[in-house]
Design an enzyme around this catalytic site. Structure first.
Site, PDB file in Angstrom:
ATOM      1  N   ARG A 173       9.627  -4.804   4.321  1.00  0.00           N
ATOM      2  CA  ARG A 173       8.316  -5.321   4.752  1.00  0.00           C
ATOM      3  C   ARG A 173       8.455  -6.480   5.746  1.00  0.00           C
ATOM      4  O   ARG A 173       7.617  -6.652   6.630  1.00  0.00           O
ATOM      5  CB  ARG A 173       7.506  -5.766   3.520  1.00  0.00           C
ATOM      6  N   ILE A 215      -1.743  -7.331   7.506  1.00  0.00           N
ATOM      7  CA  ILE A 215      -0.889  -6.366   6.807  1.00  0.00           C
ATOM      8  C   ILE A 215      -1.360  -6.459   5.355  1.00  0.00           C
ATOM      9  O   ILE A 215      -1.470  -7.560   4.796  1.00  0.00           O
ATOM     10  CB  ILE A 215       0.616  -6.681   6.981  1.00  0.00           C
ATOM     11  N   SER A 216      -1.696  -5.316   4.735  1.00  0.00           N
ATOM     12  CA  SER A 216      -2.284  -5.341   3.391  1.00  0.00           C
ATOM     13  C   SER A 216      -1.306  -5.896   2.367  1.00  0.00           C
ATOM     14  O   SER A 216      -0.081  -5.843   2.550  1.00  0.00           O
ATOM     15  CB  SER A 216      -2.689  -3.925   2.952  1.00  0.00           C
ATOM     16  N   GLN A 217      -1.866  -6.367   1.267  1.00  0.00           N
ATOM     17  CA  GLN A 217      -1.079  -6.840   0.115  1.00  0.00           C
ATOM     18  C   GLN A 217      -0.274  -5.651  -0.433  1.00  0.00           C
ATOM     19  O   GLN A 217      -0.820  -4.551  -0.558  1.00  0.00           O
ATOM     20  CB  GLN A 217      -2.093  -7.332  -0.927  1.00  0.00           C
TER      21      GLN A 217
END
Ligand code: SAH
Length: 236
Positions: free
Chosen positions: A58, A84-86
């Site tokens: 990530r 950027i999503s969790q």
């Protein structure tokens, strides 16, 4: 350990695939396994989803100022005012999608490309669409450098991409005001769409299963916060 033995140790790590992506160190891998424990505690059980989160680096999808936080279970800003999503949200949406290897998936909202990489890692044929040109270009370059193969589309995800459809699965990673009709029509019979629906600041996670040509089963899966799904394209 003398120098030669140390070099041998390093090459063994590389051969065994431990350092497949340059810039992905044992420290990053350790942080990822802690992250896995965290999202398991929050309720993620799908082994294939967990394996993918455990593999995709990530930190290589993050804006440079946030790299050191890459393995916190939080969303972070990326370029063009997007996020950027969790990781928990990525895992939750992917788990709801109930994918099987080889399925054709349309993702709406490429952003950093992290979610696309998770889907590729799970053996899916991924089509991903982004409305902001610079993000579309950056994500395409990033995934190809990391060796993830997906089809990148620049356009308005509200329209989907009928020419590559119909899709087994559709995953929307921005908050819509309603379930987009054009996306419903691009689902295969039995196909599943996961889409956050609501107002800005709060969306309900919706799973929509195509039961018949005009019959959809809708279920709700809790509250989330996403950047909005916006109409039209943006040049930069
Ligand atoms: N899946 C992404 C999360 C991105 S945030 C990741 O893993 O990083 C949501 C993204 O949806 C933003 O990049 C935003 O520009 C994009 N988006 C919003 N409305 C869209 C639309 N109509 N079509 C395509 N992309 C859209």
């Amino acid at each position: 350990m003398d120098f030669l033995r140390f070099r041998l140790f390093l090459s063994l790590l590389t051969i065994s695939g431990i350092n497949m992506h340059s810039g992905d160190t044992l420290k990053h891998q350790g942080l990822r396994s802690k992250l896995l424990t965290e999202i398991q505690h929050k309720g993620i059980t799908d082994e294939k989803v967990l394996a993918a989160i455990g593999k995709v680096p990530r930190h290589l999808f993050m804006d440079s100022s946030f790299i050191r936080f890459a393995y916190q279970d939080s969303a972070f800003p990326i370029a063009s005012g997007q996020t950027i999503s969790q990781p928990y949200t990525v895992a939750f949406q992917t788990q709801l999608l109930q994918v099987e290897e080889g399925m054709k998936v349309l993702e709406v909202g490429t952003g950093s490309g992290y979610q696309s990489a998770i889907l590729v890692e799970m053996g899916l044929r991924v089509y991903t669409i982004e409305r902001i040109r610079s993000l579309f270009l950056e994500a395409q370059l990033r995934l190809s450098e990391l060796g993830y193969s997906a089809h990148f589309l620049y356009g308005d995800g509200y329209e989907g991409s009928p020419s590559y459809g119909p899709y087994d699965r559709i995953l929307v990673t921005a908050g819509a005001t309603e379930i987009p009709d054009k996306l419903k029509s691009q689902l295969k019979p039995g196909g599943i769409m996961v889409v956050p629906v609501g107002t800005s600041g709060h969306q309900d996670m919706i799973r929509c299963v195509r039961k018949g040509s005009d019959e959809f089963e809708i279920t709700m899966h809790g509250g989330f916060v996403f950047v909005p799904l916006l109409k039209g394209k943006r040049e930069s």
